[in-house]
Enzyme design. Sequence first.
Site, short mmCIF file in Angstrom:
data_model
loop_
_atom_site.label_atom_id
_atom_site.label_comp_id
_atom_site.label_asym_id
_atom_site.label_seq_id
_atom_site.Cartn_x
_atom_site.Cartn_y
_atom_site.Cartn_z
CB SER A 64 -0.93 0.00 1.22
OG SER A 64 -1.69 -1.18 1.24
N1 SAM Z 1 -0.33 -5.30 4.20
C1 SAM Z 1 0.32 -5.54 2.95
C2 SAM Z 1 1.69 -4.97 2.87
O1 SAM Z 1 2.13 -4.30 3.81
O2 SAM Z 1 2.37 -5.21 1.85
C3 SAM Z 1 -0.51 -5.11 1.75
C4 SAM Z 1 -1.63 -6.00 1.53
S1 SAM Z 1 -2.30 -6.10 -0.08
C5 SAM Z 1 -2.97 -4.51 -0.30
C6 SAM Z 1 -3.69 -7.14 0.35
C7 SAM Z 1 -3.32 -8.57 0.65
O3 SAM Z 1 -4.46 -9.22 1.20
C8 SAM Z 1 -2.93 -9.38 -0.56
O4 SAM Z 1 -1.65 -9.91 -0.38
C9 SAM Z 1 -3.99 -10.47 -0.65
O5 SAM Z 1 -3.52 -11.69 -1.13
C10 SAM Z 1 -4.42 -10.57 0.80
N2 SAM Z 1 -5.75 -11.16 1.04
C11 SAM Z 1 -6.90 -10.98 0.34
N3 SAM Z 1 -7.89 -11.68 0.90
C12 SAM Z 1 -7.37 -12.32 1.99
C13 SAM Z 1 -7.89 -13.19 2.98
N4 SAM Z 1 -9.17 -13.57 3.01
N5 SAM Z 1 -7.05 -13.63 3.95
C14 SAM Z 1 -5.74 -13.28 3.96
N6 SAM Z 1 -5.18 -12.46 3.04
C15 SAM Z 1 -6.00 -11.98 2.07
#
Ligand code: SAM
Length: 216
Positions: A64
């Site tokens: 992000s």
């Molecule tokens: N916090 C992260 C960082 O610092 O890089 C950014 C996260 S990215 C915007 C969103 C993440 O949420 C993705 O890696 C995606 O695979 C994960 N995601 C989506 N649905 C999810 C779920 N139900 N459980 C766990 N992870 C999930």
Amino acid sequence: MEEINFDKLRQLMVDNQIIARGIRDERVISAFYETPRHKFVPENIRQDSYEDCPLPIGNGQTISQPYIVALMTESLRLKPTDRVLEIGTGSGYQAAILSKLCSHVYTIERMEALQKKAEETFRGLGILNISTKVGDGTLGWEEFSPYDAIIVTAAADNIPEPLINELNESARLIIPVGAFFGQILTLLEKNKGKVSRVEICGCTFVPLVGKYGHKY
Ligand code: SAM
């Protein structure tokens, strides 16, 4: 080729993108000065690590925008003794920031390749107070609940019920809620069991996919 001065770029990022936009919590600001964001970004785009935008991290996912990471972090008002659950480990950058502000971070990622890479990065940086797992974070992580704070870094159409249930009696949950192409960063506060809700600002995140999230 001239070497990139990442320390200098990081300082400029914190000053121009984070402090200048109103983040005031000194502990949060220090965590951003101290955390090498470029270690969480794929090597081929490392030169862009401190830009004012999200960046691709592979598997169709993103790290992000720094300001959004700071805003979400500050809104949790973490104490050094707090235990925090993160849904959506991604690159691990948000978890690394949180790890400097609380006692332990539990973080769940649905994509194994990203979880493995993030684990490697934590190990490389000597971060010991983060536990990771692969799975559907919309189900929560009951084993270590309740949590003092929960942060969801992917967009949901509704707040997953299991996460509300895993909050402590006085706790905060931050999550982007809304439609596919635009959401509202929403803060839930539980105080002696009573839940209140504040809308902070508009944002755009990749979808939260799971039983209590988007269904694909
Ligand atoms: N916090 C992260 C960082 O610092 O890089 C950014 C996260 S990215 C915007 C969103 C993440 O949420 C993705 O890696 C995606 O695979 C994960 N995601 C989506 N649905 C999810 C779920 N139900 N459980 C766990 N992870 C999930």
